[in-house]
Each structure stands twice: as structure tokens, then as C-alpha cells.
Design a protein around this motif. Structure first.
Motif, PDB file in Angstrom:
ATOM      1  N   VAL A   6      -6.994   4.333   3.760  1.00 57.38           N
ATOM      2  CA  VAL A   6      -7.707   3.507   4.738  1.00 57.38           C
ATOM      3  C   VAL A   6      -6.768   3.184   5.900  1.00 57.38           C
ATOM      4  CG1 VAL A   6      -8.842   1.283   5.165  1.00 57.38           C
ATOM      5  CG2 VAL A   6      -9.315   2.533   3.054  1.00 57.38           C
ATOM      6  N   LEU A   7      -5.565   2.747   5.589  1.00 54.57           N
ATOM      7  CA  LEU A   7      -4.600   2.379   6.632  1.00 54.57           C
ATOM      8  C   LEU A   7      -4.307   3.545   7.567  1.00 54.57           C
ATOM      9  CD1 LEU A   7      -2.434   0.507   7.909  1.00 54.57           C
ATOM     10  CD2 LEU A   7      -0.853   1.373   6.173  1.00 54.57           C
ATOM     11  N   CYS A  11       0.833  -1.209   0.000  1.00 52.46           N
ATOM     12  CA  CYS A  11       0.000   0.000   0.000  1.00 52.46           C
ATOM     13  C   CYS A  11       0.867   1.259   0.000  1.00 52.46           C
ATOM     14  CB  CYS A  11      -0.944  -0.004   1.197  1.00 52.46           C
ATOM     15  SG  CYS A  11      -2.178  -1.320   1.104  1.00 52.46           S
ATOM     16  N   LEU A  12       1.966   1.240   0.741  1.00 55.83           N
ATOM     17  CA  LEU A  12       2.891   2.380   0.749  1.00 55.83           C
ATOM     18  C   LEU A  12       3.533   2.560  -0.625  1.00 55.83           C
ATOM     19  CD1 LEU A  12       4.384   4.667   2.177  1.00 55.83           C
ATOM     20  CD2 LEU A  12       6.056   2.967   2.959  1.00 55.83           C
ATOM     21  N   LEU A  13       3.903   1.468  -1.258  1.00 53.21           N
ATOM     22  CA  LEU A  13       4.479   1.543  -2.595  1.00 53.21           C
ATOM     23  C   LEU A  13       3.487   2.167  -3.579  1.00 53.21           C
ATOM     24  CD1 LEU A  13       6.685   0.852  -4.707  1.00 53.21           C
ATOM     25  CD2 LEU A  13       5.546  -1.367  -4.953  1.00 53.21           C
ATOM     26  N   LEU A  14       2.243   1.724  -3.543  1.00 52.99           N
ATOM     27  CA  LEU A  14       1.222   2.286  -4.422  1.00 52.99           C
ATOM     28  C   LEU A  14       1.009   3.768  -4.142  1.00 52.99           C
ATOM     29  CD1 LEU A  14      -1.428  -0.585  -4.509  1.00 52.99           C
ATOM     30  CD2 LEU A  14       0.378  -0.083  -6.162  1.00 52.99           C
ATOM     31  N   PHE A  15       1.044   4.140  -2.871  1.00 49.68           N
ATOM     32  CA  PHE A  15       0.895   5.550  -2.494  1.00 49.68           C
ATOM     33  C   PHE A  15       2.052   6.378  -3.053  1.00 49.68           C
ATOM     34  CE2 PHE A  15       1.826   9.005   0.521  1.00 49.68           C
ATOM     35  CZ  PHE A  15       0.668   9.746   0.369  1.00 49.68           C
ATOM     36  N   ARG A  16       3.247   5.848  -2.972  1.00 51.86           N
ATOM     37  CA  ARG A  16       4.405   6.581  -3.508  1.00 51.86           C
ATOM     38  C   ARG A  16       4.336   6.702  -5.028  1.00 51.86           C
ATOM     39  NH1 ARG A  16       8.944   4.275   0.667  1.00 51.86           N
ATOM     40  NH2 ARG A  16       8.381   5.706   2.346  1.00 51.86           N
ATOM     41  N   ILE A  17       3.827   5.680  -5.694  1.00 51.45           N
ATOM     42  CA  ILE A  17       3.623   5.773  -7.143  1.00 51.45           C
ATOM     43  C   ILE A  17       2.614   6.886  -7.443  1.00 51.45           C
ATOM     44  CG2 ILE A  17       2.678   4.568  -9.164  1.00 51.45           C
ATOM     45  CD1 ILE A  17       3.891   1.969  -7.941  1.00 51.45           C
ATOM     46  N   LEU A  26      -9.044  -5.119   2.068  1.00 51.76           N
ATOM     47  CA  LEU A  26      -8.168  -5.862   2.992  1.00 51.76           C
ATOM     48  C   LEU A  26      -7.709  -4.979   4.147  1.00 51.76           C
ATOM     49  CD1 LEU A  26      -5.976  -7.966   0.519  1.00 51.76           C
ATOM     50  CD2 LEU A  26      -7.894  -8.739   1.945  1.00 51.76           C
ATOM     51  N   GLN A  27      -7.461  -3.709   3.866  1.00 53.00           N
ATOM     52  CA  GLN A  27      -7.041  -2.804   4.949  1.00 53.00           C
ATOM     53  C   GLN A  27      -8.168  -2.589   5.957  1.00 53.00           C
ATOM     54  OE1 GLN A  27      -4.273  -2.023   5.928  1.00 53.00           O
ATOM     55  NE2 GLN A  27      -2.864  -1.568   4.271  1.00 53.00           N
ATOM     56  N   PHE A  28      -9.412  -2.511   5.487  1.00 52.98           N
ATOM     57  CA  PHE A  28     -10.525  -2.405   6.435  1.00 52.98           C
ATOM     58  C   PHE A  28     -10.572  -3.633   7.337  1.00 52.98           C
ATOM     59  CE2 PHE A  28     -12.535   0.798   3.581  1.00 52.98           C
ATOM     60  CZ  PHE A  28     -12.794   1.763   4.541  1.00 52.98           C
ATOM     61  N   LEU A  29     -10.352  -4.814   6.767  1.00 52.45           N
ATOM     62  CA  LEU A  29     -10.355  -6.043   7.572  1.00 52.45           C
ATOM     63  C   LEU A  29      -9.126  -6.146   8.464  1.00 52.45           C
ATOM     64  CD1 LEU A  29     -11.683  -8.556   4.887  1.00 52.45           C
ATOM     65  CD2 LEU A  29     -12.960  -7.469   6.763  1.00 52.45           C
ATOM     66  N   ALA A  30      -8.013  -5.558   8.038  1.00 52.42           N
ATOM     67  CA  ALA A  30      -6.771  -5.630   8.814  1.00 52.42           C
ATOM     68  C   ALA A  30      -6.886  -4.906  10.151  1.00 52.42           C
ATOM     69  CB  ALA A  30      -5.603  -5.060   8.004  1.00 52.42           C
ATOM     70  N   PHE A  31      -7.805  -3.959  10.267  1.00 48.86           N
ATOM     71  CA  PHE A  31      -7.988  -3.292  11.560  1.00 48.86           C
ATOM     72  C   PHE A  31      -8.384  -4.297  12.637  1.00 48.86           C
ATOM     73  CE2 PHE A  31      -8.426   0.580   8.961  1.00 48.86           C
ATOM     74  CZ  PHE A  31      -7.533   1.396   9.648  1.00 48.86           C
ATOM     75  N   PHE A  32      -9.152  -5.319  12.264  1.00 53.37           N
ATOM     76  CA  PHE A  32      -9.523  -6.352  13.229  1.00 53.37           C
ATOM     77  C   PHE A  32      -8.285  -7.128  13.675  1.00 53.37           C
ATOM     78  CE2 PHE A  32     -13.567  -5.893  10.840  1.00 53.37           C
ATOM     79  CZ  PHE A  32     -14.365  -5.481  11.901  1.00 53.37           C
ATOM     80  N   ALA A  33      -7.426  -7.499  12.738  1.00 51.81           N
ATOM     81  CA  ALA A  33      -6.212  -8.253  13.073  1.00 51.81           C
ATOM     82  C   ALA A  33      -5.271  -7.420  13.931  1.00 51.81           C
ATOM     83  CB  ALA A  33      -5.499  -8.697  11.792  1.00 51.81           C
ATOM     84  N   ARG A  34      -5.278  -6.124  13.736  1.00 53.41           N
ATOM     85  CA  ARG A  34      -4.409  -5.233  14.520  1.00 53.41           C
ATOM     86  C   ARG A  34      -5.023  -4.894  15.881  1.00 53.41           C
ATOM     87  NH1 ARG A  34      -3.878  -2.707   9.217  1.00 53.41           N
ATOM     88  NH2 ARG A  34      -1.735  -3.014   8.522  1.00 53.41           N
ATOM     89  N   GLY A  35      -6.285  -5.211  16.061  1.00 51.52           N
ATOM     90  CA  GLY A  35      -6.968  -4.851  17.304  1.00 51.52           C
ATOM     91  C   GLY A  35      -7.228  -3.359  17.403  1.00 51.52           C
TER      92      GLY A  35
END
Length: 170
Positions: free
Chosen positions: A67-68, A12-18, A147-156
């Protein structure tokens, strides 16, 4: 799971930098276009269309990073006044709904990408652009955003940033 999240965040950071590079390219293209018109230099006929296409791609390349980093515009007044238990379920429901919408749009933009790849469609404007080049970042951005929306659950963590006691600054 943390290595998968690190890979997701790095992509996601790579895409943002692009996307940031595309913004810089837009600035240079617009500067040249304006200067060339005012100084009587040869103009480039592809400038306007290139800027339009770049803006389209910037939108989808930035989506997962926004999102992140919670770089969204959101009104959280209702959340700040909810009881803690209800707020937790409401936030989780909103995150799941957001992920479902993103993944739904991933599916449909992915179908469109496959269709234009198969039929070889072109967008004919100041220059011919293959349609797949226009659709390329859409399923990528929506998919990684979901996936980033779902990753918030994994990160707590929660997608929503304001602590309940702040009452949205009121």
C-alpha cells in the motif's frame, strides 16, 4: 505527525523484510524437498505445509508495504478522464473505502485470532500447528494496511499514481 508516519513506515518495512526472508526460506525448502526426493535422501514431511503457511504470512506481511509503495495492480483509466475536482473526491473516497475495508477485516481476523487463542485450537496436518500462528499476521497486515491508506491523507499524497494528463498511456 511525521514521526508517527516514520514509525509506521519503519514497521511496514520490517514486516516486508520478514516476508522476504520467508520467500528465501520457501526457496530453500523447495530445493531441499526436490533434491531429497530425486537423490533418495530422507524427505521432510513438513515441507509442503510450511510453504503453505509461509505463503499465507507473506501475503499479510507485505500488504502494508505494498500500500505504501503503491505496489498494487490498478486500472486508472476512469480516473485519468475525470475532471480534476471530481477526481480528487473520487480518489479520497476510494482511499477511505479501502481503509474501512482493511480495518473491518482487521476487526474480524482479530476476533478470530482471540477466539483460537482462547480455545487452543490446532491445525492437524503433517505437523500440529496452533491456529493462532495461522491467524497472527492477518489482523496485523490488514490493520497496518488500513493505516497506510489513511496515511496518504497526512502525507498530502494520493494512492493512485498516474498523473491525469497521461490518460493511462492511451
Amino acid at each position: 505527525m511525521t514521526s508517527a508516519l516514520r514509525i509506521l513506515d519503519a514497521v511496514c518495512l520490517l514486516l516486508f523484510r520478514i516476508a522476504c526472508l520467508l520467500v528465501a526460506a520457501i526457496v530453500l525448502i523447495v530445493i531441499y524437498d526436490v533434491l531429497s526426493r530425486n537423490l533418495g535422501l530422507p524427505t521432510v514431511i513438513w515441507a509442503v505445509n510450511s510453504v503453505e503457511y509461509a505463503m499465507l504470512h507473506i501475503t499479510f506481511l507485505c500488504l502494508p508495504w505494498l500500500v505504501l509503495t503503491r505496489g498494487h495492480v490498478c486500472v486508472e483509466v476512469l480516473l485519468t478522464y475525470m475532471p480534476a475536482g471530481l477526481r480528487h473526491y473520487w480518489q479520497a473516497g476510494l482511499q477511505i473505502l479501502s481503509a474501512v475495508v482493511c480495518l473491518y477485516l482487521t476487526y474480524h481476523t482479530g476476533k478470530s485470532l482471540i477466539r483460537v487463542l482462547a480455545d487452543g485450537s490446532y491445525e492437524v496436518r503433517s505437523f500440529d500447528a496452533p491456529m493462532w500462528a495461522l491467524y497472527l499476521t492477518m489482523p496485523l497486515g490488514f490493520g497496518l494496511g488500513g493505516l497506510q491508506f489513511l496515511a496518504f491523507f497526512a502525507r498530502g499524497e494520493s494512492f493512485f499514481g498516474a498523473p491525469p494528463e497521461s490518460h493511462a498511456g492511451m
